[in-house]
Design a protein around this motif. Structure first.
Motif, PDB file in Angstrom:
ATOM      1  N   SER A 113       0.828  -1.207   0.000  1.00  0.00           N
ATOM      2  CA  SER A 113       0.000   0.000   0.000  1.00  0.00           C
ATOM      3  C   SER A 113       0.864   1.259   0.000  1.00  0.00           C
ATOM      4  CB  SER A 113      -0.922  -0.005   1.222  1.00  0.00           C
ATOM      5  OG  SER A 113      -1.749   1.127   1.234  1.00  0.00           O
ATOM      6  N   THR A 114       2.028   1.195   0.647  1.00  0.00           N
ATOM      7  CA  THR A 114       2.945   2.333   0.652  1.00  0.00           C
ATOM      8  C   THR A 114       3.460   2.615  -0.757  1.00  0.00           C
ATOM      9  OG1 THR A 114       3.633   1.816   2.918  1.00  0.00           O
ATOM     10  CG2 THR A 114       5.088   3.238   1.628  1.00  0.00           C
ATOM     11  N   LYS A 115       3.716   1.556  -1.500  1.00  0.00           N
ATOM     12  CA  LYS A 115       4.220   1.717  -2.875  1.00  0.00           C
ATOM     13  C   LYS A 115       3.126   2.212  -3.813  1.00  0.00           C
ATOM     14  CE  LYS A 115       7.772  -1.888  -2.553  1.00  0.00           C
ATOM     15  NZ  LYS A 115       8.187  -3.234  -3.060  1.00  0.00           N
ATOM     16  N   MET A 116       1.886   1.748  -3.585  1.00  0.00           N
ATOM     17  CA  MET A 116       0.798   2.155  -4.473  1.00  0.00           C
ATOM     18  C   MET A 116      -0.525   2.146  -3.722  1.00  0.00           C
ATOM     19  SD  MET A 116      -0.716   0.533  -7.969  1.00  0.00           S
ATOM     20  CE  MET A 116      -2.065  -0.263  -7.134  1.00  0.00           C
ATOM     21  N   THR A 117      -1.137   3.311  -3.608  1.00  0.00           N
ATOM     22  CA  THR A 117      -2.449   3.406  -2.981  1.00  0.00           C
ATOM     23  C   THR A 117      -3.381   4.187  -3.889  1.00  0.00           C
ATOM     24  OG1 THR A 117      -3.603   3.955  -0.931  1.00  0.00           O
ATOM     25  CG2 THR A 117      -1.931   5.533  -1.705  1.00  0.00           C
ATOM     26  N   TYR A 118      -4.628   4.242  -3.526  1.00  0.00           N
ATOM     27  CA  TYR A 118      -5.644   4.887  -4.355  1.00  0.00           C
ATOM     28  C   TYR A 118      -6.849   5.175  -3.470  1.00  0.00           C
ATOM     29  CZ  TYR A 118      -6.913  -0.037  -4.250  1.00  0.00           C
ATOM     30  OH  TYR A 118      -7.181  -1.304  -3.823  1.00  0.00           O
ATOM     31  N   GLU A 119      -7.780   5.942  -3.992  1.00  0.00           N
ATOM     32  CA  GLU A 119      -8.977   6.274  -3.232  1.00  0.00           C
ATOM     33  C   GLU A 119      -9.793   5.008  -2.948  1.00  0.00           C
ATOM     34  OE1 GLU A 119     -12.908   9.206  -3.474  1.00  0.00           O
ATOM     35  OE2 GLU A 119     -11.390   9.246  -5.061  1.00  0.00           O
ATOM     36  N   GLY A 120     -10.117   4.804  -1.686  1.00  0.00           N
ATOM     37  CA  GLY A 120     -10.877   3.612  -1.307  1.00  0.00           C
ATOM     38  C   GLY A 120     -10.011   2.392  -1.053  1.00  0.00           C
TER      39      GLY A 120
END
Length: 484
Positions: free
Chosen positions: A283-290
């Protein structure tokens, strides 16, 4: 005589119990045909060693092929059909998880041994009967099955976590590829198709993250339920059996099985904890809304850590109660200045002379558990500062109970856990003439109560029944002359 041959000679009521735990996971036909070979393998060790389990599964299938060759020559059509079906089922069910078949077979062999022991057990008195019941045996089996199921579920979430990592790497690669395209290419149909593909991958990634977290939540819920119900009840039953064994009753067993369950649960919880850490990295490398990971991971990690603490606190027990080497048949009666052995530190009016600090070690245990043994410790009575000598020396009241407490601290995978456990209540004496009264107090206490820490028991002690007294007297007689 092999274990399986002994099983086949049991009475019908015991054979019905054996029939209950053989199913498609491990058919009885295989147990019968490969009895000696199965008993010669270390399935217990293989249940915690994937390489060993894989080899044993392959060898099991080879043994089945050899049996198929033999029955083919005998033209036993029904047996040939059953063996082919069984081989196909075993290979399909356990090919991706060979340790599971090792756990199943290990559990079946253990259940056989338990039933054989029960069948050979002499006529029981009321205290022994209270320790043996079909509901207790059923709970033991349920605990082992549920622990195995949790372990298998954690293995599945391990695969889910790895799949998420691979999916995210692929998404990241495609996204960076688009970023390096020329401006003209970004308006092309190929570019539009790549954007659609990325959106589909993101949707899939979001779904898989939610699915993985949902599975982990379910595992935590099942583990919490198992620990706070059946597993704790199993531990309390073992402690009661230990009480009875200390006053001459049948030797208590089941600690190895309990330790195995606690160990498998601890391994599963630590593995789940590492999976949650990996999800945080993703999640630290790639997150998004929701993104569900920031919303759910912290709470899940807190619950897993709490379960680990509780698991270790409950599994820290005194395996051997304090006993003077001069009176091995009188445990929990300790004389001042006489050495004894225990996992302990001290409390109240007695100090312990000897080594107080030792490290827990796997080497000191016969079953691979963390353990520590203190030897050559001496209780020494502390002199009263009030000048009242009525409670010292030979005038000490032997019905006064004391609890010897042992404290330690362990550090595992970044967690520091403080542990504490206590012995069963002991009676301290300063003169050997007090031994008979002290031992009578120990018997009275352990016959009458399941409470392992009731130090005020003799403030209002209950009466022991005649049947209990006769049974304990029989144990005491047998402990001196043997079972004849």
């Amino acid at each position: 005589m092999s274990q399986w041959n002994q099983v086949q000679q049991l009475e019908i009521k015991f054979l019905e119990q054996v029939d209950q735990f053989y199913d498609d996971n491990f058919p009885m036909e295989i147990r019968h045909l490969l009895a000696q070979w199965i008993e010669n393998q270390d399935w217990e060790a293989a249940s915690n060693n994937e390489t060993m389990a894989t080899i044993l599964l392959q060898n099991l299938l080879i043994q089945l092929d050899e049996q198929l060759g033999r029955v083919s020559k005998e033209k036993n059509l029904l047996l040939i059909h059953n063996l082919k079906r069984i081989r196909k089922v075993l290979q399909g069910k356990f090919h991706g998880n060979p340790m599971h078949v090792a756990v199943v077979i290990s559990n079946c062999l253990r259940e056989e041994r338990r039933i054989l022991a029960a069948a050979n057990m002499p006529i029981q008195g009321p205290l022994e009967k209270s320790l043996q019941s079909s509901s207790v045996s059923e709970r033991q089996r349920n605990v082992e099955h549920k622990v195995t199921a949790i372990k298998n579920s954690v293995q599945m979430t391990e695969q889910d976590t790895k799949y998420l990592e691979d999916l995210q790497d692929e998404f990241d690669y495609r996204y960076k590829t688009i970023q390096t395209m020329d401006q003209g290419d970004k308006n092309s149909a190929l570019m539009n198709q790549e954007v659609l593909t990325l959106q589909e991958m993101l949707n899939s990634l979001d779904f898989k993250r939610k699915e993985a977290l949902s599975k982990m939540t379910q595992i935590v819920n099942e583990t919490d339920l198992l620990m706070n119900n059946m597993l704790i009840e199993e531990l309390q039953d073992w402690k009661r059996r230990q009480q009875i064994a200390c006053i001459g009753g049948p030797l208590h067993n089941g600690l190895d099985q309990l330790q195995n369950c606690f160990t498998l649960l601890a391994e599963s919880l630590f593995q789940l904890r590492r999976q949650l850490e990996k999800l945080e990295e993703q999640s630290t490398k790639m997150t998004y809304e929701g993104d569900p990971i920031p919303m759910q991971r912290a709470h899940l990690l807190e619950r897993v850590t709490f379960l680990i603490y509780n698991l270790f606190k409950n599994s820290f027990v005194v395996e051997r109660q304090p006993c003077m080497p001069t009176h091995p048949q009188r445990p929990m009666v300790l004389k001042t200045l006489i050495q004894f052995t225990i996992f302990l530190s001290s409390n109240r009016r007695f100090v312990l002379c000897g080594t107080h600090v030792k490290a827990m070690s796997v080497e000191e245990s016969s079953n691979g558990s963390l353990s520590v043994e203190f030897r050559h410790l001496q209780p020494k009575e502390m002199k009263s500062s009030t000048g009242n000598k009525g409670n010292e020396g030979c005038h000490m009241v032997t019905e006064e109970l004391h609890s010897i407490t042992f404290e330690t601290q362990i550090c595992l995978y970044g967690l520091t856990i403080d542990l504490e456990t206590s012995s069963l209540p002991v009676v301290m004496i300063s003169n050997v003439s007090q031994l008979p009264n002290a031992w009578a107090s120990i018997i009275w206490y352990n016959v009458s109560t399941n409470d392992s820490q009731n130090l005020v028991f003799f403030n209002n002690p209950p009466s022991a029944t005649l049947s209990q007294l006769l049974e304990v007297m029989s144990w005491q007689f047998s402990s001196y002359v043997g079972n004849t």
